[in-house]
Motif scaffolding. Structure first.
Motif, PDB file in Angstrom:
ATOM      1  N   ARG A 179       0.800  -1.221   0.000  1.00  2.00           N
ATOM      2  CA  ARG A 179       0.000   0.000   0.000  1.00  2.00           C
ATOM      3  C   ARG A 179       0.836   1.277   0.000  1.00  2.00           C
ATOM      4  N   TYR A 182       0.441   3.855  -2.769  1.00  3.07           N
ATOM      5  CA  TYR A 182      -0.637   4.849  -2.765  1.00  3.07           C
ATOM      6  C   TYR A 182      -0.321   6.044  -1.861  1.00  3.07           C
ATOM      7  N   GLN A 441     -14.452   3.915   0.838  1.00  2.90           N
ATOM      8  CA  GLN A 441     -13.138   3.338   0.595  1.00  2.90           C
ATOM      9  C   GLN A 441     -12.159   4.333  -0.012  1.00  2.90           C
ATOM     10  N   ASN A 442     -10.873   4.037   0.189  1.00  5.65           N
ATOM     11  CA  ASN A 442      -9.807   4.673  -0.580  1.00  5.65           C
ATOM     12  C   ASN A 442      -8.700   3.643  -0.786  1.00  5.65           C
ATOM     13  N   ASP A 443      -7.741   3.955  -1.642  1.00  2.00           N
ATOM     14  CA  ASP A 443      -6.718   2.973  -1.996  1.00  2.00           C
ATOM     15  C   ASP A 443      -5.806   2.646  -0.819  1.00  2.00           C
ATOM     16  N   PHE A 444      -5.446   3.652  -0.031  1.00  2.00           N
ATOM     17  CA  PHE A 444      -4.430   3.458   0.993  1.00  2.00           C
ATOM     18  C   PHE A 444      -4.942   2.646   2.177  1.00  2.00           C
ATOM     19  N   GLY A 446      -8.118   1.258   2.386  1.00  2.00           N
ATOM     20  CA  GLY A 446      -9.115   0.253   2.022  1.00  2.00           C
ATOM     21  C   GLY A 446     -10.521   0.670   2.401  1.00  2.00           C
ATOM     22  N   GLU A 447     -11.320  -0.273   2.889  1.00  2.00           N
ATOM     23  CA  GLU A 447     -12.736  -0.012   3.140  1.00  2.00           C
ATOM     24  C   GLU A 447     -13.025   0.339   4.593  1.00  2.00           C
ATOM     25  N   GLU A 516      -4.445  11.050   3.470  1.00  2.00           N
ATOM     26  CA  GLU A 516      -5.066   9.815   2.983  1.00  2.00           C
ATOM     27  C   GLU A 516      -6.328   9.443   3.758  1.00  2.00           C
TER      28      GLU A 516
END
Length: 524
Positions: A179, A182, A441-444, A446-447, A516
C-alpha cells in the motif's frame, strides 16, 4: 506510538539538500584539526564514570525497571538491572532480562544489512525494485531509483512514519508495503529527511530476499548466532516466550501500569528486536571493533563503516552549533573535539524506551533499556554517562532537559488535532443513521463500513474488522476513541452530505495526517 529514532535530535529536523551539503563540507573541514588536539578517554576516566553511573542509576525510580551496559576497549565492563520487570510482580530486572528495543532495532538491522553487503551480492546502492520487483512507490521514477541506502537514510520522499497507521489497523507487513504505492510523497526524492519505519523495513526485507531469506531468519543467521546472542530475536513470539522479560508500562493517573502488549512484527527490521543488555554488549563490541568479534570478522568493515557516514542533515545541536545527521540506521554527529558520536533512541508509546550511544574513536559504548513509556530517562542516563566519561562531569542537567523535551507531544510524533473533549458550543442534531451507513473506501486504507448498532453508529475498519463506536459531536461530525501505538485519544469523523441527504464521503481525522483520510462512498 511509533518507534523513535532519537526523534529528539535537539534542534531542527529538516533542511534543504544544498544547506545540508554545505554544512557537511564545513563540518569535515574543521574536524581534522580538532581531532589532532583531542584527548582520548582513559581507563581511569571510564572507571570513575561507571562508578558514578552505578550510584546515579541506583537512586533512580523514574521508571519501573531498566538495565544498563557499558563496553570499553572491546571489554564488557558493566551490566546491571534495576527495578522490576512488571509492577504487578516483584521479579527484578537483571542483565539477562529481555526488553523490546523499539527503534534501537534500526542500527542492529543496519549491521545485518552490512553483513549482506559484505557478502557481495548486494550493495547499499542496490535498487529495491530490482531486489523485489513487487515493491512500488507512488512515483514510477522513484520506484525505479530508490535504493537500500535511501530507505536507511530516510530520504525516499515518503512522509514521516508512513504506513504506521496501517500497522495499527492490523494490516500485515506485505500488505503495508504494497500500500505504500498509494502514499503521496511528502517531499521530492532525496531532498529531505523523514523518518519512516516501513521504508526502512522495505529495504531490509529486499536485502534479505536477495539471498532467499526472510528477515527474521537472516538476522539470526548473520548476527545473533555468530555473536552468541542467545536471548535476542526479531520475532515477537520469541519475546513473549521468554521467562525473564520486561513488560511495557504506561502512566495511568500518574502511576505506572502494565496495560498493553506491543507486537511489532510487521516492522521487525525497524522496531521488532528484543534483547538483553548482556547480549547487546556483544553487538556493541562488534560495532566498535569495526565488524570483528573475538578476533573473527563477522561483518565487512567497509560495509559497516558506510552506515556511520552522515547522509542526511537532521538539524543542529543548540549547545555546540554542530550539525546533526542521519547515517544508515544511526544518528550521526560530531562534538567540538571532532569525535564521532553514534546514537539511537527507541520508543513505543505502549510502554518501551531505549537508547544506545557509541563513540567509535574512544572504543566506548553504553546501552540503556527501560520498560516504560518514553519520558527521556533512557536518553538522559546514557548522555550523562558519556559526559562523565569524556569530561568528568555532566555538561547539562540531562534528566531535566530530556524530561522537558519529552513532555512535548510533538516530540513523540503525536498529532491530537482538534480537542473533541470540549463539547460543541451549539451542536446541531445528526441526520438519521441511514444517511451515513454504508461502505466507503480509498486505496491506501481500504474499506470502512459505517453500521448502525443498537441505534448508534459504529465504524468498522481494517482486515481484522475493528469496530469503533461513534459518538455524535455536531451535525455530521462524530468522534471515536483511537487505539494502538498511534492513538491520540478522541478523534473526529466528518461526513459530507449530498443533495439527496446521503453522505457521499467521510473524512477520518486521525487517518488524515498525510492526506489519505478521505473515503468515498461506494455505490450500493
Amino acid at each position: 506510538m511509533k518507534t523513535l529514532s532519537c526523534r529528539f535530535t535537539i534542534g531542527a529536523m529538516n533542511g534543504s539538500k544544498h544547506a545540508g551539503i554545505a554544512a557537511l563540507v564545513l563540518l569535515l573541514t574543521t574536524l581534522a584539526a580538532a581531532a589532532e588536539e583531542r584527548p582520548h578517554v582513559t581507563a581511569e576516566q571510564v572507571a570513575t564514570a561507571v562508578a558514578e553511573l552505578d550510584a546515579l542509576a541506583a537512586k533512580q525510580n523514574a521508571v519501573p525497571g531498566f538495565a544498563v551496559a557499558v563496553v570499553f576497549q572491546d571489554k564488557a565492563i558493566y551490566a546491571k538491572g534495576f527495578g522490576v520487570r512488571d509492577v504487578n510482580g516483584k521479579a527484578p530486572v537483571n542483565a539477562d532480562t529481555v526488553f523490546q528495543l523499539a527503534s534501537v532495532s534500526k542500527p542492529i538491522g543496519a549491521t545485518v544489512v552490512a553483513a549482506f553487503v559484505g557478502d557481495g551480492k548486494i550493495t547499499w546502492d542496490s535498487r529495491l525494485n530490482e531486489l523485489d520487483p513487487t515493491f512500488v512507490m507512488f512515483d514510477p521514477w522513484v520506484t525505479h531509483e530508490v535504493t537500500i541506502r535511501d530507505m536507511y537514510a530516510h530520504r525516499s520522499g515518503l512522509p514521516d512514519h508512513a504506513g504506521d497507521l496501517l500497522e495499527d489497523l492490523g494490516f500485515t507487513r506485505a500488505e503495508i508495503l504494497r500500500r505504500l504505492r498509494y502514499q503521496h510523497p511528502d517531499s521530492s526524492f532525496r531532498s529531505h529527511y523523514a523518518y519512516t519505519n516501513f521504508g526502512l523495513t522495505a529495504a531490509a526485507v529486499a536485502a534479505a530476499k536477495a539471498y532467499g531469506m526472510e528477515w527474521e531468519t537472516a538476522s539470526e543467521g548473520k548476527l545473533y548466532k555468530p555473536l552468541g546472542m542467545t536471548s535476542t530475536s526479531s520475532r515477537h513470539s520469541d519475546f513473549v516466550g521468554r521467562a525473564n522479560k520486561a513488560l511495557g508500562h504506561v502512566l495511568v493517573s500518574g502511576k505506572w501500569a502494565q496495560k498493553f502488549q506491543r507486537d511489532p512484527d510487521t516492522e521487525a527490521p525497524a522496531g521488532g528486536v528484543s534483547s538483553s543488555v548482556n547480549d547487546l554488549m556483544k553487538w556493541m563490541r562488534l560495532e566498535l571493533a569495526n565488524g570483528k568479534f573475538e578476533g573473527k570478522t563477522i561483518v565487512d568493515e567497509k560495509a559497516l563503516l558506510e552506515a556511520r557516514r552522515p547522509h542526511m542533515l537532521t538539524g543542529y545541536n543548540p549547545f555546540t552549533g554542530m550539525p546533526t545527521s542521519y547515517g544508515l540506521g544511526w544518528n550521526v554527529s560530531y562534538d567540538d573535539h571532532g569525535r564521532l558520536h553514534l546514537n539511537h533512541s527507541g520508543a513505543f508509546d505502549l510502554g518501551v524506551a531505549t537508547y544506545v550511544h557509541l563513540l567509535p574513536g574512544e572504543q566506548l559504548g553504553i546501552v540503556v533499556l527501560t520498560n516504560a513509556y518514553p519520558i527521556g530517562f533512557a536518553e538522559a542516563l546514557g548522555t550523562t554517562f558519556v559526559d562523565l566519561a569524556l569530561y568528568g562531569r555532566s555538561t547539562e542537567d540531562w534528566f531535566a532537559l530530556y524530561k522537558k523535551v519529552f513532555s512535548n507531544p510533538a516530540v513523540l510524533g503525536l498529532s491530537p488535532g482538534f480537542d473533541y473533549t470540549k463539547a460543541a458550543a451549539s451542536p446541531a442534531p445528526a441526520l438519521k443513521p441511514e444517511a451515513y451507513t454504508g461502505t466507503y473506501q480509498n486505496d491506501f486504507f481500504g474499506e470502512i463500513s459505517i453500521n448502525e448498532q443498537g441505534g448508534a453508529l459504529a465504524m468498522i475498519i481494517g482486515p481484522r474488522n475493528k469496530s469503533f463506536p461513534l459518538q455524535h459531536y455536531d451535525r455530521d461530525t462524530f468522534t471515536y476513541q483511537t487505539e494502538g501505538e498511534n492513538a491520540v485519544g478522541l478523534s473526529g469523523v466528518t461526513f459530507t452530505v449530498g443533495a439527496d441527504g446521503k453522505a457521499t464521503e467521510m473524512s477520518v481525522e486521525n487517518l488524515n495526517i498525510h492526506g489519505e483520510g478521505t473515503f468515498k462512498r461506494r455505490p450500493r
